[in-house]
Design an enzyme around this catalytic site. Sequence first.
Site, PDB file in Angstrom:
ATOM      1  CE  LYS A 243      -2.766 -13.874   0.298  1.00 19.40           C
ATOM      2  NZ  LYS A 243      -3.915 -13.000   0.549  1.00 19.40           N
TER       3      LYS A 243
ATOM      4  CD  GLN B 172      -7.392 -13.854   1.428  1.00 10.99           C
ATOM      5  OE1 GLN B 172      -6.270 -13.608   1.879  1.00 10.99           O
ATOM      6  NE2 GLN B 172      -7.637 -13.841   0.134  1.00 10.99           N
TER       7      GLN B 172
ATOM      8  CG  ASP C 284      -3.406  -7.411   2.408  1.00  7.93           C
ATOM      9  OD1 ASP C 284      -2.795  -7.962   1.485  1.00  7.93           O
ATOM     10  OD2 ASP C 284      -4.358  -7.935   3.027  1.00  7.93           O
TER      11      ASP C 284
HETATM   12  N1  GUN Z   1      -8.377 -11.301  -1.459  1.00  5.01           N
HETATM   13  C1  GUN Z   1      -7.888 -11.419  -2.716  1.00  5.01           C
HETATM   14  N2  GUN Z   1      -6.641 -10.903  -2.782  1.00  5.01           N
HETATM   15  C2  GUN Z   1      -6.355 -10.450  -1.552  1.00  5.01           C
HETATM   16  C3  GUN Z   1      -5.201  -9.836  -0.991  1.00  5.01           C
HETATM   17  O1  GUN Z   1      -4.187  -9.562  -1.655  1.00  5.01           O
HETATM   18  N3  GUN Z   1      -5.275  -9.531   0.323  1.00  5.01           N
HETATM   19  C4  GUN Z   1      -6.364  -9.796   1.067  1.00  5.01           C
HETATM   20  N4  GUN Z   1      -6.347  -9.448   2.349  1.00  5.01           N
HETATM   21  N5  GUN Z   1      -7.445 -10.374   0.582  1.00  5.01           N
HETATM   22  C5  GUN Z   1      -7.437 -10.696  -0.718  1.00  5.01           C
END
Ligand code: GUN
Length: 283
Positions: free
Chosen positions: A53, A97, A120
């Site tokens: 990311k 996350q 998100d």
């Molecule tokens: N853990 C796995 N996928 C995601 C996501 O798209 N966003 C977040 N914040 N955590 C994750």
Amino acid sequence: MTAQIIDGNALSRTLRAQVAVRATTLQALGITPGLAVILVGDNPASQVYVRNKVKACEDSGLRSVLEKYDATFSEADLLARVDALNRDPAIHGILVQLPLPAHIDAQKVIEAISPAKDVDGFHVASAGALMTGLPGFWPCTPHGCMKMLESIGYDLRGKHAVVIGRSNIVGKPMALMLLGQNATVTVCHSATRDLKALTLQADVIVAAVGKRNVLTADMVKPGAVVIDVGMNRNDEGKLCGDVDFDGVKTVAGWITPVPGGVGPMTITMLLVNTLEAAERSAP
Ligand code: GUN
């Protein structure tokens, strides 16, 4: 028949180039879109996701700030960091996350993020906005799936879409997005009786369970569009989805591969959401 591939890498390149152009426009106004990513603990998969990311931000002209804390970081301290980032005008998106360590209430942390920075799309305000058709951030993975359908010019009106999986992150928002495009939507899950009878009726199937071979060729109507959200490992340790790709591609009209399908699109939509958060903050 061999299905046409919906290439998530190629579509991501196109969309990320558009993000970069819009980021440059914002820069001219003195705004650099900024994403804060918070990682608590040392979950190896999370470390990879977060790294990807952050790199994607850099490549598209977005600023990212990565805050890493060890697994003992307290819930109160995490909430204090979220609060500070909510008030930081240089930060337009906040991503915590998941999963978080067990001593932290993840939902409480998500609800602490300002909905204006909830890139998100996990906040209840974002979920409510999606449900009611109001403006708000959509969860990145199902949003990416919608972009993939859009990229092949697929008209969902009156089509039967079957979503396998009912998570808050993918299945439920996916169903709402498909419904928003006038599809007739069926949501299947672990208690569904006769999954195959339902998928055989489907014009579009989205598999989002997290289990290999949930969808096999005998379950797919010829010509159907198959979107594979799964991220699993096969017996050889190779990345694979929820769909038996080699079998289903002989029946489907369109199919997304794993890797190179939905995965890159999830990150792309995070960039799009962050950019939009920055654009909405512009005077
Ligand atoms: N853990 C796995 N996928 C995601 C996501 O798209 N966003 C977040 N914040 N955590 C994750």
